[in-house]
Design an enzyme around this catalytic site. Structure first.
Site, PDB file in Angstrom:
ATOM      1  N   THR A   1       0.822  -1.207   0.000  1.00 22.81           N
ATOM      2  CA  THR A   1       0.000   0.000   0.000  1.00 22.81           C
ATOM      3  C   THR A   1       0.858   1.260   0.000  1.00 22.81           C
ATOM      4  OG1 THR A   1      -0.123  -0.357   2.384  1.00 22.81           O
ATOM      5  CG2 THR A   1      -2.067  -0.954   1.093  1.00 22.81           C
TER       6      THR A   1
ATOM      7  N   SER B   1      32.049  -0.754  11.715  1.00 19.37           N
ATOM      8  CA  SER B   1      30.906  -1.535  12.186  1.00 19.37           C
ATOM      9  C   SER B   1      31.359  -2.925  12.589  1.00 19.37           C
ATOM     10  CB  SER B   1      29.866  -1.641  11.067  1.00 19.37           C
ATOM     11  OG  SER B   1      28.889  -2.602  11.401  1.00 19.37           O
TER      12      SER B   1
ATOM     13  N   GLY C   1      18.865  -8.424   6.494  1.00 18.00           N
ATOM     14  CA  GLY C   1      18.221  -9.100   5.370  1.00 18.00           C
ATOM     15  C   GLY C   1      17.114 -10.056   5.773  1.00 18.00           C
TER      16      GLY C   1
ATOM     17  N   GLY D   1      14.120  -9.066   6.666  1.00 21.18           N
ATOM     18  CA  GLY D   1      12.847  -8.371   6.533  1.00 21.18           C
ATOM     19  C   GLY D   1      12.508  -7.530   7.750  1.00 21.18           C
TER      20      GLY D   1
ATOM     21  N   SER E   1      14.298  -4.751   8.526  1.00 18.63           N
ATOM     22  CA  SER E   1      14.821  -3.421   8.229  1.00 18.63           C
ATOM     23  C   SER E   1      16.021  -3.022   9.090  1.00 18.63           C
ATOM     24  CB  SER E   1      13.735  -2.352   8.295  1.00 18.63           C
ATOM     25  OG  SER E   1      14.142  -1.264   7.475  1.00 18.63           O
ATOM     26  N   SER E   2      17.084  -3.811   8.980  1.00 15.83           N
ATOM     27  CA  SER E   2      18.354  -3.383   9.563  1.00 15.83           C
ATOM     28  C   SER E   2      18.824  -2.093   8.898  1.00 15.83           C
ATOM     29  CB  SER E   2      19.412  -4.476   9.405  1.00 15.83           C
ATOM     30  OG  SER E   2      19.782  -4.641   8.055  1.00 15.83           O
ATOM     31  N   SER E   3      18.376  -1.851   7.659  1.00 14.58           N
ATOM     32  CA  SER E   3      18.788  -0.620   6.971  1.00 14.58           C
ATOM     33  C   SER E   3      18.180   0.611   7.640  1.00 14.58           C
ATOM     34  CB  SER E   3      18.441  -0.681   5.482  1.00 14.58           C
ATOM     35  OG  SER E   3      17.067  -0.900   5.276  1.00 14.58           O
TER      36      SER E   3
ATOM     37  N   GLU F   1      18.975   6.123   1.619  1.00 12.64           N
ATOM     38  CA  GLU F   1      18.768   4.794   1.027  1.00 12.64           C
ATOM     39  C   GLU F   1      18.436   4.894  -0.467  1.00 12.64           C
ATOM     40  OE1 GLU F   1      16.974   2.130   3.698  1.00 12.64           O
ATOM     41  OE2 GLU F   1      16.712   0.538   2.231  1.00 12.64           O
TER      42      GLU F   1
ATOM     43  N   ASP G   1       9.725   2.198   6.664  1.00  7.46           N
ATOM     44  CA  ASP G   1      10.673   1.610   7.611  1.00  7.46           C
ATOM     45  C   ASP G   1      11.285   2.681   8.509  1.00  7.46           C
ATOM     46  OD1 ASP G   1      10.100  -0.569   6.108  1.00  7.46           O
ATOM     47  OD2 ASP G   1      12.121  -0.848   5.293  1.00  7.46           O
TER      48      ASP G   1
HETATM   49  P1  ADP Z   1      17.077  -5.238   5.638  1.00  7.66           P
HETATM   50  O1  ADP Z   1      15.832  -5.988   5.302  1.00  7.66           O
HETATM   51  O2  ADP Z   1      17.787  -5.878   6.792  1.00  7.66           O
HETATM   52  O3  ADP Z   1      16.850  -3.784   5.814  1.00  7.66           O
HETATM   53  P2  ADP Z   1      18.636  -4.268   3.442  1.00  7.66           P
HETATM   54  O4  ADP Z   1      19.236  -4.946   2.273  1.00  7.66           O
HETATM   55  O5  ADP Z   1      17.661  -3.190   3.208  1.00  7.66           O
HETATM   56  O6  ADP Z   1      18.034  -5.424   4.379  1.00  7.66           O
HETATM   57  O7  ADP Z   1      19.804  -3.635   4.333  1.00  7.66           O
HETATM   58  C1  ADP Z   1      20.864  -4.457   4.758  1.00  7.66           C
HETATM   59  C2  ADP Z   1      22.180  -3.745   4.501  1.00  7.66           C
HETATM   60  O8  ADP Z   1      22.300  -2.620   5.397  1.00  7.66           O
HETATM   61  C3  ADP Z   1      23.388  -4.608   4.824  1.00  7.66           C
HETATM   62  O9  ADP Z   1      23.727  -5.431   3.728  1.00  7.66           O
HETATM   63  C4  ADP Z   1      24.452  -3.543   5.131  1.00  7.66           C
HETATM   64  O10 ADP Z   1      24.972  -3.016   3.927  1.00  7.66           O
HETATM   65  C5  ADP Z   1      23.640  -2.461   5.809  1.00  7.66           C
HETATM   66  N1  ADP Z   1      23.675  -2.644   7.271  1.00  7.66           N
HETATM   67  C6  ADP Z   1      22.646  -2.970   8.075  1.00  7.66           C
HETATM   68  N2  ADP Z   1      23.022  -3.011   9.371  1.00  7.66           N
HETATM   69  C7  ADP Z   1      24.340  -2.719   9.392  1.00  7.66           C
HETATM   70  C8  ADP Z   1      25.328  -2.595  10.426  1.00  7.66           C
HETATM   71  N3  ADP Z   1      25.024  -2.803  11.710  1.00  7.66           N
HETATM   72  N4  ADP Z   1      26.575  -2.261  10.054  1.00  7.66           N
HETATM   73  C9  ADP Z   1      26.889  -2.032   8.776  1.00  7.66           C
HETATM   74  N5  ADP Z   1      26.006  -2.130   7.758  1.00  7.66           N
HETATM   75  C10 ADP Z   1      24.752  -2.471   8.051  1.00  7.66           C
HETATM   76 MG    MG Z   2      16.033  -2.547   4.305  1.00 12.69          MG
END
Ligand code: ADP
Ligand code: MG
Length: 387
Positions: free
Chosen positions: A36, A68, A127, A129, A131-133, A165, A177
């Site tokens: 959505t 990191s 990765g 899902g 949102s670590s990004s 991003e 996110d």
């Molecule tokens: P997600 O679903 O986890 O958001 P993304 O592909 O959108 O997956 O983002 C993941 C990317 O974000 C990783 O491959 C890396 O490049 C970056 N990232 C996330 N967390 C960290 C971290 N703690 N340190 C460095 N890079 C990170």
């Molecule tokens: Mg992401």
């Protein structure tokens, strides 16, 4: 050790300068409202307990150095070269924190940038899902906003994360996110209108009701996900164009009979998913307000059925996770995220979590599917300064 402690430890291995602070931001899960966002509709995500932390020390030069626990190399860029380095690309993971620095300076021209060492640590799975990004963006944006006196509010910092991003990393994502990560409140979810960016924190009441959100990460990554995503976006654009409206947000369930008349069969089903999903998000918020969390299970199930049958983005692993969770006593369950793989969530009594976990593992084994990763997530506080 928490991510905050890990970030401080990493910073002290990098520099003798003291940390001026540690900031953190969480990952997120989406309770309901799928596909959505790019139709300018409604989503309803919550921040989770897992966080990414950024510890910061001031440098005497104009260099930003990021490091990191995620990677063995640290990356250095001087502030005067930041634009050129972002434009050149190829920064890999460092594109996230450096992209945030770059975007922050664009959005806050009055900021007072100075050289910093930034050490990052995280317990958000990458990765998966979750949102670590958005978590890394939110942590770095919150840190630099304070250290550079940029004066942006949380919504503006969410926008900074999205710009980083989209334009620095090059991932064409929406703003859900980042908003979820910035604005999260414990035991609440963030209703977000993706057109107006209006938000509302809505109490979930999971803790009091003894409910948990169980995540089943199927670990399936489908090759179709990019093409399938594009096809779905195009179908939505076709549907909106047929009605002469800017986006499907402008249609409601009252428009469904007319949609069935004027659209081809497949486009109609794609459009029906978006229209009904927007309504389900509104209904979920209303049900929580009126009757509490035990009233939203059927809406989650209806969302899954709509994604499975109308939008056709589910896969057998996700369907099996949903069916098994429901058979194990979950009040509701649905696939979450873009589809073609990824994770399902189930709203379930905390007492039933161990048995449901076992049931899903057995069902996957019996079907010959890869063993999924199963864990709970807790609606938690958003970005903050920790130290
Ligand atoms: P997600 O679903 O986890 O958001 P993304 O592909 O959108 O997956 O983002 C993941 C990317 O974000 C990783 O491959 C890396 O490049 C970056 N990232 C996330 N967390 C960290 C971290 N703690 N340190 C460095 N890079 C990170
Ligand atoms: Mg992401």
């Amino acid at each position: 050790m928490t991510a905050v402690d890990d970030a401080r430890t990493l910073l002290s291995s990098l520099t003798d300068a003291p940390a001026v602070g540690v900031w953190s931001a969480p990952g997120r899960a989406n309770l309901i409202g799928e596909h959505t966002d790019y139709n300018e509709g409604f989503v309803f995500p919550f921040a989770i307990a897992q966080r990414t932390a950024a510890a910061v020390a001031i440098r005497s030069d104009d260099v930003i150095r990021v490091t990191s626990t995620f990677s063995s190399d640290s990356v250095e860029v001087s502030l005067s070269e930041l634009d050129a380095r972002i434009a050149a690309g190829g920064l890999d993971w460092a594109g996230y924190p450096l992209g945030v620095a770059w975007a922050l300076l664009r959005e806050a021209p009055d900021a007072d940038p100075r050289g910093v060492d930034i050490a990052l640590a995280s317990d958000v799975p990458v990765g998966a899902g979750l949102s670590s990004s958005a978590a890394i963006e939110g942590a770095v944006a919150s840190a630099l906003n304070d250290v550079w006196n940029a004066g942006l509010d949380k919504v503006a910092l969410a926008r900074v994360g999205r710009i980083a991003e989209n334009d620095a990393v090059g991932a064409p994502t929406g703003i859900m996110d980042q908003m979820a990560s910035m604005l999260g409140v414990a035991d609440a979810a963030t209703f977000l209108d993706c057109r107006t960016l209006e938000t509302r924190s809505v109490a979930l009441g999971f803790a009091e009701a003894g409910l948990s959100i169980l995540v089943v990460d199927t670990l399936v990554e489908h090759a179709h996900s990019t093409g399938g995503y594009r096809e779905r976006r195009e179908a939505c654009e076709r549907g909106a164009a047929a009605f002469g409206v800017p986006s499907l947000r402008d249609l409601t369930v009252d428009d469904l009979p007319r949609a069935e008349e004027i659209l081809d069969e497949v486009t109609f089903r794609r459009v029906r998913h978006i229209i009904t999903e927007n309504q389900r998000v509104l209904d979920t918020v209303a049900a929580l307000d009126a009757d509490g969390p035990s009233a939203i299970g059927d809406l989650l199930v209806a969302s899954h059925v709509s994604m499975r049958d109308d939008f056709e983005i589910s896969v057998p692993e996700l369907d099996l996770a949903v069916e098994t969770a429901l058979a194990s006593g979950a009040l509701g369950a649905r696939m979450t995220g873009g589809g073609f793989g990824g994770a399902a969530i189930a709203l379930i009594s905390t007492d039933l979590v161990p048995a449901a976990t076992e049931a899903v593992l057995s069902a996957f084994a019996a079907s010959g599917f890869r063993r999924p990763n199963i864990f709970t997530v807790t609606p938690s506080e958003g970005a903050r300064r920790d130290v």
